[in-house]
Design an enzyme around this catalytic site. Structure first.
Site, PDB file in Angstrom:
ATOM      1  N   GLY A 107      -3.474 -18.368   4.409  1.00 11.63           N
ATOM      2  CA  GLY A 107      -3.475 -17.087   3.984  1.00 11.63           C
ATOM      3  C   GLY A 107      -2.206 -16.324   4.215  1.00 11.63           C
ATOM      4  CD  GLN A 109       0.569 -12.585   7.694  1.00 13.48           C
ATOM      5  OE1 GLN A 109       0.080 -12.824   6.757  1.00 13.48           O
ATOM      6  NE2 GLN A 109       0.984 -13.661   8.608  1.00 13.48           N
ATOM      7  CB  CYS A 133      -1.493 -15.281  12.364  1.00 12.43           C
ATOM      8  SG  CYS A 133      -0.852 -14.160  11.786  1.00 12.43           S
ATOM      9  CG  LEU A 134       1.366 -18.655   8.160  1.00 14.18           C
ATOM     10  CD1 LEU A 134       1.937 -18.415   6.642  1.00 14.18           C
ATOM     11  CD2 LEU A 134       1.946 -19.986   8.608  1.00 14.18           C
ATOM     12  CG  HIS A 163      -6.407 -13.426   9.741  1.00 10.93           C
ATOM     13  ND1 HIS A 163      -6.202 -14.313  11.012  1.00 10.93           N
ATOM     14  CD2 HIS A 163      -5.378 -13.247   9.341  1.00 10.93           C
ATOM     15  CE1 HIS A 163      -4.849 -14.370  11.175  1.00 10.93           C
ATOM     16  NE2 HIS A 163      -4.130 -13.909  10.392  1.00 10.93           N
ATOM     17  CD  GLU A 164      -4.024 -13.647   5.550  1.00  4.11           C
ATOM     18  OE1 GLU A 164      -3.234 -12.846   5.780  1.00  4.11           O
ATOM     19  OE2 GLU A 164      -4.262 -14.726   6.467  1.00  4.11           O
ATOM     20  CG  HIS A 210      -1.867  -9.428   8.278  1.00  3.51           C
ATOM     21  ND1 HIS A 210      -1.399  -9.617   9.587  1.00  3.51           N
ATOM     22  CD2 HIS A 210      -2.282 -10.918   8.466  1.00  3.51           C
ATOM     23  CE1 HIS A 210      -1.310 -10.782  10.275  1.00  3.51           C
ATOM     24  NE2 HIS A 210      -1.915 -11.567   9.605  1.00  3.51           N
TER      25      HIS A 210
HETATM   26 NI    NI Z   1      -2.213 -13.694  10.009  1.00  7.79          NI
END
Ligand code: NI
Length: 167
Positions: free
Chosen positions: A47, A52, A92-93, A134-135, A138
């Protein structure tokens, strides 16, 4: 050809920005969506949120399939919690190398626009539900690290700042 977008790393201050709703799904928005999908796959993520990649717009992309062949796009997503609880290890990236347990709702309903700007509503559970929650966090300037203890948060922050300084 889609472009690989640089991903902000925690604790970058821009990860705290609250994203703005997309007013219209323009060709520029579609390009951003396609670049986000490309970047997510290239980074082996499931995701990615526009915040991000330093674009404060309410856009998320995800793909929780085994084959990595079914990307989902949610523009201006709105989550309604249906019920239940589930806990899993999240990564998470923007927080490379860290995986920690987070509790989320089990079942959610999501109202959003797709890549064509058409409105749709869907129900999600399991990993897909976790990923959407989660996304969407953000988009509200939240990172999964925020759910951890102060001690864990500061350990992660220090480690990533050190890595960045060394780069
Ligand atoms: Ni993330």
């Amino acid at each position: 050809m889609p472009t690989l977008l640089p991903i902000l790393v925690y604790p970058h201050p821009n990860l705290r920005r609250v994203a703005n709703p997309v007013q219209e799904v323009t060709p520029e928005v579609v390009t951003l969506v396609d670049n986000m999908i490309h970047t997510m796959y290239a980074s082996n993520g499931i995701g990615l949120a526009a915040v991000q990649v330093d674009q404060p717009l309410r856009i998320i992309v995800l793909d929780v399939s085994e084959a990595k062949d079914s990307p989902h796009v949610f523009i201006n997503p709105e989550i309604k919690i249906v019920g239940g609880k589930q806990t899993s290890e999240e990564g998470c990236l923007s927080v490379p190398g860290f995986f920690e347990s987070v509790e989320r709702a089990e079942v959610i309903r999501v109202l959003a626009l797709d890549r064509d700007g058409s409105q749709f509503e869907t129900e999600a559970d399991g990993l897909k539900s976790i990923c959407i929650q989660h996304e969407v966090d953000h988009l509200d300037g939240k990172v999964f690290v925020d759910y951890l203890s102060r001690l864990k948060q500061s350990r992660i922050r220090k480690k990533l700042l050190k890595t960045r300084a060394a780069a």
